[in-house]
Enzyme design. Structure first.
Site, mmCIF file in Angstrom:
data_model
loop_
_atom_site.group_PDB
_atom_site.id
_atom_site.type_symbol
_atom_site.label_atom_id
_atom_site.label_comp_id
_atom_site.label_asym_id
_atom_site.label_seq_id
_atom_site.Cartn_x
_atom_site.Cartn_y
_atom_site.Cartn_z
ATOM 1 C CB THR A 1 33.571 40.424 49.967
ATOM 2 O OG1 THR A 1 34.134 41.845 50.561
ATOM 3 C CG2 THR A 1 34.077 39.483 51.092
ATOM 4 C CE1 TYR B 1 33.976 36.785 46.980
ATOM 5 C CE2 TYR B 1 31.664 36.096 46.349
ATOM 6 C CZ TYR B 1 32.590 36.372 47.427
ATOM 7 O OH TYR B 1 32.538 36.082 48.767
#
Length: 295
Positions: free
Chosen positions: A63, A126
């Site tokens: 993350t 991401y």
């Protein structure tokens, strides 16, 4: 019902551990390193097979949004290949999988909340690896529920609420971005939503409405207004607070591009499972109060 959760220290995993105590029918088991490592597929299959799950919650992820720009291979290994392996391992065990995804799969344009049917278009590593993970999860396990969420905070781990309270302890004023909008989402609420789904799957073995759903806090705001709500709640509870100065995204450059619009439409989840997260302000105040009690 044995619910196996990937990750032990993440915000959602820790929230699930706490909230599962309110569900007597749920036996919760968390998997983490070194026995379970998303970057090492062999450990994934062995750990999930040994756990004998009735349901797998794929909560662990890479993350670090900015760091992912420098570590695309690792981000892909965890968020895409690793997530796909978790879904496949669940399928081998005859279990559905609930996989957590993100608002970053969208381009972040416009002002309307994104629905599950809207086109994706991630800008950064991401978001691209999380979107790839969604595809691999869906391909590996027909009984999949992909839950996209956004702006996650909780009493656990690192998050915006904790950062704001920490900074306010030593600063009178903070500059916070005002042109990025989204749904602040409590991990405690995410856990409650997941457990609602788990109960539904447990009592309805014929459930077949698998696919993608959005699960986020009710209502939307900007980061700067989110900060003001945090500080007002803290001030009301005799905690630290600071003045907030609005700035534009262009004044706060980051390695990874942030979506200006992270709003998620959660109507599909509400209609299917009969559950809706509380207003984001309510959950924010509850979290602030709890954090101040812990400090």
């Amino acid at each position: 019902m044995r619910v196996v959760v990937t990750g032990r220290e993440g915000q959602v995993a820790r929230s699930l551990i706490e909230r599962a105590a309110l569900h007597p029918s749920v036996e919760l088991l968390t998997l983490g390193r070194p026995d379970f490592d998303l970057a090492k597929p062999d450990t994934i299959f062995d750990a999930i097979k040994t756990a004998k799950p009735d349901l797998v919650v794929s909560a662990a992820a890479y993350t670090a949004v900015d760091q992912a720009e420098d570590e695309p291979e690792l981000s892909y290994a965890i968020n895409a290949a690793g997530a796909g392996a978790v879904a496949e391992a669940a399928a081998r065990a005859g279990a559905p999988v609930i996989h957590l995804s993100t608002d970053y799969v969208f381009a972040g344009e416009g002002e309307k909340p994104y629905t599950e049917a809207d086109p994706t278009g991630p800008h950064g590593v991401y978001g691209r690896t999380k979107l790839a993970g969604e595809a691999l999860v869906a391909a590996a396990n027909s009984k999949h529920l992909i839950l996209r969420t956004a702006w996650v905070y909780s009493p656990f781990g690192k998050n915006f609420v904790k950062t704001m309270l920490h900074l306010a302890a030593s600063r009178d004023s903070l500059s916070v971005v005002s042109d990025q909008w989204g749904n602040p989402t409590s991990a405690i609420d995410i856990a409650d939503g997941i457990l609602c789904v788990a109960e539904r799957l447990h009592v309805d073995p014929q459930f077949d409405a698998f696919g993608i759903y959005h699960l986020a806090g009710t209502g939307s705001t900007s980061w700067s207004n989110f900060a003001r709500t945090i500080f007002q709640a803290s001030q009301d509870a005799q905690g630290p607070f600071a003045d907030v100065k609005d700035i534009l995204t262009s004044e706060y450059p980051t390695k990874a591009r942030r979506p200006l619009n992270s709003r998620l439409n959660t109507e599909k989840f509400h209609e299917m499972f009969g559950w809706k997260a509380p207003a984001w302000e309510q959950s924010t105040k509850s979290t602030v109060k709890r954090l101040l009690q812990l400090s």
